[in-house]
Design a protein around this motif. Structure first.
Motif: not given
Length: 65
Positions: A10-14, A42-43, A50-51
Protein backbone atom coordinates in the motif's frame (compact mmCIF):
# COMPACT_ATOMS: atom_id res chain seq x y z
CA UNK A 1 3.73 -5.59 -13.66
CA UNK A 2 2.06 -7.53 -10.90
CA UNK A 3 -0.10 -10.55 -11.48
CA UNK A 4 -3.68 -10.69 -10.23
CA UNK A 5 -2.60 -12.87 -7.28
CA UNK A 6 0.13 -10.46 -6.13
CA UNK A 7 -0.88 -7.63 -3.84
CA UNK A 8 1.33 -4.54 -4.20
CA UNK A 9 2.38 -2.77 -0.99
CA UNK A 10 0.00 0.00 0.00
CA UNK A 11 1.30 3.48 -0.82
CA UNK A 12 2.01 6.02 1.92
CA UNK A 13 -1.24 7.97 2.40
CA UNK A 14 0.78 11.20 2.87
CA UNK A 15 1.89 10.89 -0.75
CA UNK A 16 -1.63 10.48 -2.16
CA UNK A 17 -3.94 13.13 -3.58
CA UNK A 18 -7.42 13.82 -2.26
CA UNK A 19 -8.85 12.02 -5.31
CA UNK A 20 -6.82 8.92 -4.46
CA UNK A 21 -7.90 9.02 -0.81
CA UNK A 22 -11.58 9.41 -1.74
CA UNK A 23 -11.73 6.42 -4.12
CA UNK A 24 -11.91 8.52 -7.29
CA UNK A 25 -8.42 7.89 -8.66
CA UNK A 26 -6.07 4.90 -8.65
CA UNK A 27 -3.90 4.81 -5.52
CA UNK A 28 -1.02 3.43 -7.59
CA UNK A 29 -0.99 5.50 -10.80
CA UNK A 30 -3.45 8.37 -10.17
CA UNK A 31 -5.66 7.61 -13.18
CA UNK A 32 -9.40 8.23 -12.81
CA UNK A 33 -11.08 4.94 -11.82
CA UNK A 34 -13.66 3.24 -14.03
CA UNK A 35 -12.87 -0.44 -13.37
CA UNK A 36 -11.26 -0.96 -9.99
CA UNK A 37 -10.08 -3.39 -7.33
CA UNK A 38 -9.65 -2.88 -3.60
CA UNK A 39 -6.03 -2.71 -2.39
CA UNK A 40 -6.73 -2.26 1.32
CA UNK A 41 -7.44 0.30 4.01
CA UNK A 42 -4.97 2.82 5.46
CA UNK A 43 -5.11 5.13 8.47
CA UNK A 44 -3.57 8.59 8.21
CA UNK A 45 -3.66 12.00 9.90
CA UNK A 46 -5.77 14.50 8.00
CA UNK A 47 -5.01 18.23 7.67
CA UNK A 48 -6.77 18.89 11.02
CA UNK A 49 -4.63 16.33 12.85
CA UNK A 50 -7.42 13.76 13.17
CA UNK A 51 -6.97 10.08 12.38
CA UNK A 52 -8.86 9.18 9.23
CA UNK A 53 -9.19 5.96 7.28
CA UNK A 54 -9.45 5.47 3.55
CA UNK A 55 -10.00 2.52 1.29
CA UNK A 56 -7.40 2.50 -1.47
CA UNK A 57 -8.50 1.35 -4.91
CA UNK A 58 -6.46 0.64 -8.03
CA UNK A 59 -7.05 0.07 -11.71
CA UNK A 60 -8.45 -3.35 -12.61
CA UNK A 61 -7.11 -5.64 -13.71
CA UNK A 62 -3.91 -3.55 -13.42
CA UNK A 63 -2.54 -0.10 -14.19
CA UNK A 64 -1.63 0.66 -17.78
CA UNK A 65 1.84 1.97 -18.53
Amino acid sequence: MTSQSEVPPLPDPKALSNLQLTEQACALCGTRLFHDRLLGTVTYRDHLGRNSTAQLWACAPECRP
